[in-house]
Design a protein around this motif. Structure first.
Motif, mmCIF file in Angstrom:
data_model
loop_
_atom_site.group_PDB
_atom_site.id
_atom_site.type_symbol
_atom_site.label_atom_id
_atom_site.label_comp_id
_atom_site.label_asym_id
_atom_site.label_seq_id
_atom_site.Cartn_x
_atom_site.Cartn_y
_atom_site.Cartn_z
ATOM 1 N N ILE A 61 0.999 -0.969 -0.059
ATOM 2 C CA ILE A 61 0.033 -0.551 0.445
ATOM 3 C C ILE A 61 1.347 1.517 -0.052
ATOM 4 C CG2 ILE A 61 -1.897 1.420 1.047
ATOM 5 C CD1 ILE A 61 -2.584 -1.078 0.222
ATOM 6 N N SER A 62 2.079 1.248 0.671
ATOM 7 C CA SER A 62 3.087 2.475 0.181
ATOM 8 C C SER A 62 4.116 2.695 -0.574
ATOM 9 C CB SER A 62 3.799 1.883 1.442
ATOM 10 O OG SER A 62 3.538 1.903 2.699
ATOM 11 N N ILE A 63 4.341 1.560 -0.928
ATOM 12 C CA ILE A 63 4.004 1.584 -2.550
ATOM 13 C C ILE A 63 3.381 2.439 -3.861
ATOM 14 C CG2 ILE A 63 5.284 0.192 -5.017
ATOM 15 C CD1 ILE A 63 6.250 -1.376 -3.015
ATOM 16 N N TRP B 278 3.072 15.709 -5.703
ATOM 17 C CA TRP B 278 3.152 15.241 -3.876
ATOM 18 C C TRP B 278 4.648 14.816 -3.065
ATOM 19 C CZ3 TRP B 278 -1.320 18.617 -3.302
ATOM 20 C CH2 TRP B 278 -1.945 18.609 -4.329
ATOM 21 N N ILE B 279 4.729 13.676 -3.286
ATOM 22 C CA ILE B 279 6.105 13.282 -2.337
ATOM 23 C C ILE B 279 7.571 14.264 -2.207
ATOM 24 C CG2 ILE B 279 4.450 11.346 -2.540
ATOM 25 C CD1 ILE B 279 7.090 9.983 -4.353
ATOM 26 N N SER B 280 7.565 14.798 -3.581
ATOM 27 C CA SER B 280 8.783 15.218 -3.597
ATOM 28 C C SER B 280 9.093 16.766 -2.893
ATOM 29 C CB SER B 280 9.420 15.551 -5.398
ATOM 30 O OG SER B 280 9.164 13.965 -5.484
ATOM 31 N N THR C 179 4.478 19.608 0.824
ATOM 32 C CA THR C 179 3.335 18.559 1.016
ATOM 33 C C THR C 179 3.408 17.139 1.506
ATOM 34 O OG1 THR C 179 3.347 17.794 -1.817
ATOM 35 C CG2 THR C 179 1.971 20.114 -1.103
ATOM 36 N N SER C 180 4.605 16.727 1.294
ATOM 37 C CA SER C 180 4.959 15.230 1.806
ATOM 38 C C SER C 180 4.316 14.723 2.652
ATOM 39 C CB SER C 180 6.340 15.199 1.578
ATOM 40 O OG SER C 180 7.478 15.889 2.192
ATOM 41 N N LEU C 181 4.143 15.946 4.020
ATOM 42 C CA LEU C 181 3.729 15.230 4.797
ATOM 43 C C LEU C 181 2.729 14.849 4.635
ATOM 44 C CD1 LEU C 181 4.454 14.368 7.857
ATOM 45 C CD2 LEU C 181 3.780 16.089 8.220
ATOM 46 N N TYR C 182 1.596 15.775 4.032
ATOM 47 C CA TYR C 182 -0.261 15.800 4.257
ATOM 48 C C TYR C 182 -0.332 14.063 3.654
ATOM 49 C CZ TYR C 182 0.949 20.362 6.174
ATOM 50 O OH TYR C 182 0.866 21.578 6.923
ATOM 51 N N THR C 183 0.924 13.681 2.383
ATOM 52 C CA THR C 183 0.137 12.820 2.039
ATOM 53 C C THR C 183 -0.382 11.433 3.078
ATOM 54 O OG1 THR C 183 2.383 12.394 0.937
ATOM 55 C CG2 THR C 183 1.202 13.553 -0.437
ATOM 56 N N LEU C 184 1.655 11.786 3.896
ATOM 57 C CA LEU C 184 0.944 10.550 4.789
ATOM 58 C C LEU C 184 -0.341 10.416 5.894
ATOM 59 C CD1 LEU C 184 5.006 10.042 5.581
ATOM 60 C CD2 LEU C 184 3.955 8.689 3.936
ATOM 61 N N ILE D 231 9.098 3.667 3.074
ATOM 62 C CA ILE D 231 8.806 3.080 1.721
ATOM 63 C C ILE D 231 8.390 4.669 0.831
ATOM 64 C CG2 ILE D 231 7.472 2.027 0.434
ATOM 65 C CD1 ILE D 231 8.739 -0.004 1.927
ATOM 66 N N ILE D 232 8.500 5.505 1.268
ATOM 67 C CA ILE D 232 7.148 6.776 0.496
ATOM 68 C C ILE D 232 9.295 8.430 0.459
ATOM 69 C CG2 ILE D 232 6.506 8.772 0.404
ATOM 70 C CD1 ILE D 232 3.736 7.490 1.904
ATOM 71 N N SER D 233 9.960 7.675 0.932
ATOM 72 C CA SER D 233 10.805 8.411 1.543
ATOM 73 C C SER D 233 12.341 7.676 1.211
ATOM 74 C CB SER D 233 11.151 9.065 2.306
ATOM 75 O OG SER D 233 11.038 8.178 3.847
ATOM 76 N N SER D 234 12.124 6.552 0.768
ATOM 77 C CA SER D 234 12.734 5.393 0.350
ATOM 78 C C SER D 234 13.795 5.253 1.352
ATOM 79 C CB SER D 234 14.100 5.990 -1.028
ATOM 80 O OG SER D 234 13.014 5.673 -2.113
ATOM 81 N N GLY D 235 13.360 5.288 2.659
ATOM 82 C CA GLY D 235 14.453 5.622 4.013
ATOM 83 C C GLY D 235 14.934 6.505 4.475
ATOM 84 N N THR D 236 15.004 8.016 3.355
ATOM 85 C CA THR D 236 15.785 8.865 3.966
ATOM 86 C C THR D 236 14.710 9.810 4.401
ATOM 87 O OG1 THR D 236 14.739 10.347 1.847
ATOM 88 C CG2 THR D 236 16.672 8.442 1.565
ATOM 89 N N GLY D 237 13.302 9.949 4.524
ATOM 90 C CA GLY D 237 12.642 10.974 5.663
ATOM 91 C C GLY D 237 12.874 12.415 4.705
ATOM 92 N N GLY D 238 13.679 11.945 3.186
ATOM 93 C CA GLY D 238 13.315 13.248 2.797
ATOM 94 C C GLY D 238 11.861 13.687 1.973
#
Length: 323
Positions: free
Chosen positions: A148-150, A177-179, A183-188, A261-268
């Motif tokens: 689901i995260s992917i 949105w995720i980059s 807005t990236s946090l709001y997608t989560l 998953i969404i940030s590929s483990g970087t938290g970015g």
């Protein structure tokens, strides 16, 4: 009267039978253990799991939080040095804590409101209620999965489904949105709201427990539906709201998979999705600072414990039970 006789060995025989030996009396603790032995035997698997998988690792983690440990060498005891570094020299700790608090403050109330609205709709006695209940509960089972995260990353990507719909329906060119750190946090947060099934089921069970007589009396008095909701439904539902709020907040503090998953483990990007648990993971398995990660974990335990204690202390002012 018995006669006293002397046998050949010179032992005096009084003619009376010998008294049986006295039996040892169990202490209260021994008696309780003997009486409850079958119960303890059935509880043995739980005891093994609790001490071997919960309490034991927790004590080991507490000790490791006082050490410098990298998995390859023996732990080096450093006292409170890890905690001192967290408090004074770790900017990412403050960043991750801020991101997590924003996520909790936004996602938990919105999820509970949405879950309550859906529960109110389902409580109207619609046909096929079990089917709708199962369909709405499904996201709670799948929402924390990697798949689901992917899928969520594909939906909110620059050329994802969301931007395609915005362009085709409204002519709006949406961002990635995720980059985008804005807005990236709001997608989560949206992903968390989508997982409303679990609190919805609990709300629906609570609504079913409210006596129908109260609604009938309110209708006879001419009360509006909004007034009935605020004066009857909401007060009688406060124990369920309290339970859902505590459980969902604890889960929000522990959220990890979507951000990873969404940030590929970087938290970015720019640490905008650096959840506390993700930062803890980076310290433990990215930099092999296990002692420091253990200290971070215990701080999270304290934060959750303080929130839970505060919730229970304040519940007396707004949670209404039957008494």
């Amino acid at each position: 009267m018995s006669q006293i006789r002397s046998n050949a060995a010179g032992v005096i025989d009084t003619g009376k039978a010998a008294s049986p030996p006295l039996k040892a009396v169990d202490t209260p603790l021994q008696a309780a253990l003997r009486r409850n032995a079958p119960g303890y035997l059935f509880l043995l698997p739980w005891f093994v799991g609790f001490f071997g998988l919960t309490l034991g690792p927790a004590i080991a983690s507490l000790y490791l939080s006082l050490t410098d440990y990298n998995l390859l060498q023996s732990p080096n005891f450093v006292g409170l040095a890890n905690y001192a570094r967290i408090a004074t020299a770790d900017d990412k700790f403050a960043t991750s804590l801020h991101v997590t608090l924003v996520y909790v403050v936004l996602s938990v109330p919105l999820k509970l409101v949405f879950a309550l609205l859906v529960a109110l709709l389902l409580n109207r006695g619609i046909r096929g209620l079990p089917v709708y209940r199962a369909i709405f509960y499904l996201p709670s089972l799948l929402g924390a999965s990697v798949a689901i995260s992917i899928l969520w990353r594909q939906l909110f990507d620059g050329d994802g489904v969301v931007n395609i719909l915005l362009w085709n329906l409204f002519g709006i060119e949406g961002p990635s949105w995720i980059s985008n750190p804005d807005t990236s946090l709001y997608t989560l947060v949206v992903l968390a709201i989508w997982q409303f099934g679990s609190p919805m089921i609990i709300f629906l069970a609570g609504l079913r427990q409210i006596p129908v007589d109260l609604y009938e009396a309110a209708n006879l008095d001419g009360a509006s539906k909004i007034r009935i909701f605020y004066k009857i439904t909401l007060p009688l539902l406060t124990p369920v709201i309290f339970f859902n709020a505590v459980v969902q907040t604890i889960d929000a503090f522990k959220a990890f998979t979507p951000a990873y998953i969404i940030s590929s483990g970087t938290g970015g990007p720019i640490d905008s999705t650096l959840f506390y648990t993700l930062y803890l993971y980076q310290e433990a398995f990215g930099y092999f600072r296990m002692g420091y990660a253990a200290a971070l974990a215990w701080i999270l335990v304290v934060i959750i414990a303080l929130f839970t204690a505060f919730s229970f202390l304040t519940s007396r002012y707004w949670v209404h039970y039957d008494d």
